[in-house]
Scaffold this active site. Sequence first.
Site, mmCIF file in Angstrom:
data_model
loop_
_atom_site.group_PDB
_atom_site.id
_atom_site.type_symbol
_atom_site.label_atom_id
_atom_site.label_comp_id
_atom_site.label_asym_id
_atom_site.label_seq_id
_atom_site.Cartn_x
_atom_site.Cartn_y
_atom_site.Cartn_z
ATOM 1 N N GLU A 167 0.789 -1.236 0.000
ATOM 2 C CA GLU A 167 0.000 0.000 0.000
ATOM 3 C C GLU A 167 0.823 1.289 0.000
ATOM 4 O O GLU A 167 0.789 2.071 0.958
ATOM 5 C CB GLU A 167 -0.956 0.005 1.204
ATOM 6 N N GLU A 352 -5.632 -8.538 0.822
ATOM 7 C CA GLU A 352 -6.269 -8.211 2.109
ATOM 8 C C GLU A 352 -7.731 -7.903 1.855
ATOM 9 O O GLU A 352 -8.065 -7.183 0.906
ATOM 10 C CB GLU A 352 -5.654 -6.959 2.768
HETATM 11 C C1 FCB Z 1 -4.449 -2.061 5.607
HETATM 12 C C2 FCB Z 1 -3.076 -2.455 6.082
HETATM 13 C C3 FCB Z 1 -3.083 -3.527 7.134
HETATM 14 C C4 FCB Z 1 -4.207 -3.349 8.117
HETATM 15 C C5 FCB Z 1 -5.521 -3.147 7.410
HETATM 16 C C6 FCB Z 1 -6.705 -3.015 8.315
HETATM 17 O O1 FCB Z 1 -4.402 -0.765 5.100
HETATM 18 O O2 FCB Z 1 -2.305 -2.917 5.004
HETATM 19 O O3 FCB Z 1 -1.827 -3.556 7.746
HETATM 20 O O4 FCB Z 1 -3.926 -2.327 8.985
HETATM 21 O O5 FCB Z 1 -5.434 -2.020 6.585
#
Ligand code: FCB
Length: 447
Positions: A167, A352
């Site tokens: 990110e 994620e």
């Molecule tokens: C993302 C991050 C991860 C976690 C989630 C909730 O932005 O990559 O580390 O904090 O959010």
Amino acid sequence: MTHDNLFPPDFLWGTATAAYQVEGSPLADGAGPSIWHRFSHTPGLVLNGDTGDVACDHYHRYEADIALMRELGVNAYRFSISWSRIFPDGKGRVNEKGLDFYRRLVDGLRAAGIQPLITLFHWDLPAALDDRGGWLNRNIARWFADYATTMFRALDDRQPMWATLNEPWVVTDGGYLHGPLAPGHRNWFETPIAAHNLLRAHGAAVAAYRAVGKGQIGIVVNLEPKYPASESEEDRNAVVRADAYMNRQYLDPIFKGSYPKELPSLYGEAWPSFPDSDFEDIRQRIDFLGVNYYTRGLTRHDDKKMIERADRVRNPRAAYTETSWEVFPQGLTDILLWVRERYGKLPIYITENGAAFYDPPTADGTIEDPLRVDYLRKHIRAARDAMQRGVDLRGYFVWSLLDNFEWALGYSKRFGIIHVDFQTQKRTLKRSAHFYKDVIRTRGGAL
Ligand code: FCB
């Protein structure tokens, strides 16, 4: 997708974590401090003064955590390396004991039949490099490539998949523009420089991998589809700006070799000029794209916002998570289709996806988290929809395996499908973990 609507047998089903959020013992065995160690140890920057000193104690409990993964039936695990465990001084001397930890972890995963997906940088920059300017110093591309090469040499024969950065948008927006995340700067002029050096570092690591590695390497970006809050032209223009700033700023250089045309005017006098050759360095072929998806951006024109002059509005009809993110599964389908449309068909992993909700205790010790179950069900279905419409989706990783240190929010927000009692380190599978286990076992049949 198979004809019976099931996910393919070789689909990767995983969970994700990051070093500083779960490991604990950040200075053990010769490790140097990271910027997150410093940030969390600076009074007032993290909610309740929480730090990653203990976190989930995964550094000592990784074997038990691998056993939990086996119980879930996952065949993949995404985790990150703490750069300053390997290079305590940021560069130069390698700390073998740091490497040993990750060798043991990867061997344990392999023995359990779990494919490792290793993120090289998930925000915990060595403090020693921040002292030299961190992401603002052009030399960081070389420092990062050297670190990456050390990791490739140590672990590539164990056949992990690699992601360079996690990110980059959050690193720059949170770390350099608005400051809630380490290193906590608030500087409009630094933001495009940090973003650019993150991209250069990514490119340098991919190039280094082609020289020494045999497997697959990609990058993880957080994508947020933007939708206008109204039909007004102002709001529709705000959507274009917000999308350029958050999504295309990172993907266009990687896939097209240039920044979105909107950026110079968005940054105004803060926009630097970059050497042309940087774009060749950034535009390296990658083997897959990792997409983190949590929510969409319902967007309204707002002159007071820096750079994108767009703000997020609440949808009164929608459900929200504990981090005030709108639950919007359709956005996952939309953004995956958008990636294919704009950048071509390439292998994608959802690296994620998940949600923080308040998990109320029950008398018998079980943890019922129906909102998280519902969130996961709808998002995995949305991912399946995208596959059925031709997206080459190869895997899905729930954020997160464990409740953990949620950056500036400390331990106040729980994203795990496994509950962690931070007093005792006891782990308890939540209902969502049982649900995910069924989804995996039935290849999506239980959705
Ligand atoms: C993302 C991050 C991860 C976690 C989630 C909730 O932005 O990559 O580390 O904090 O959010």
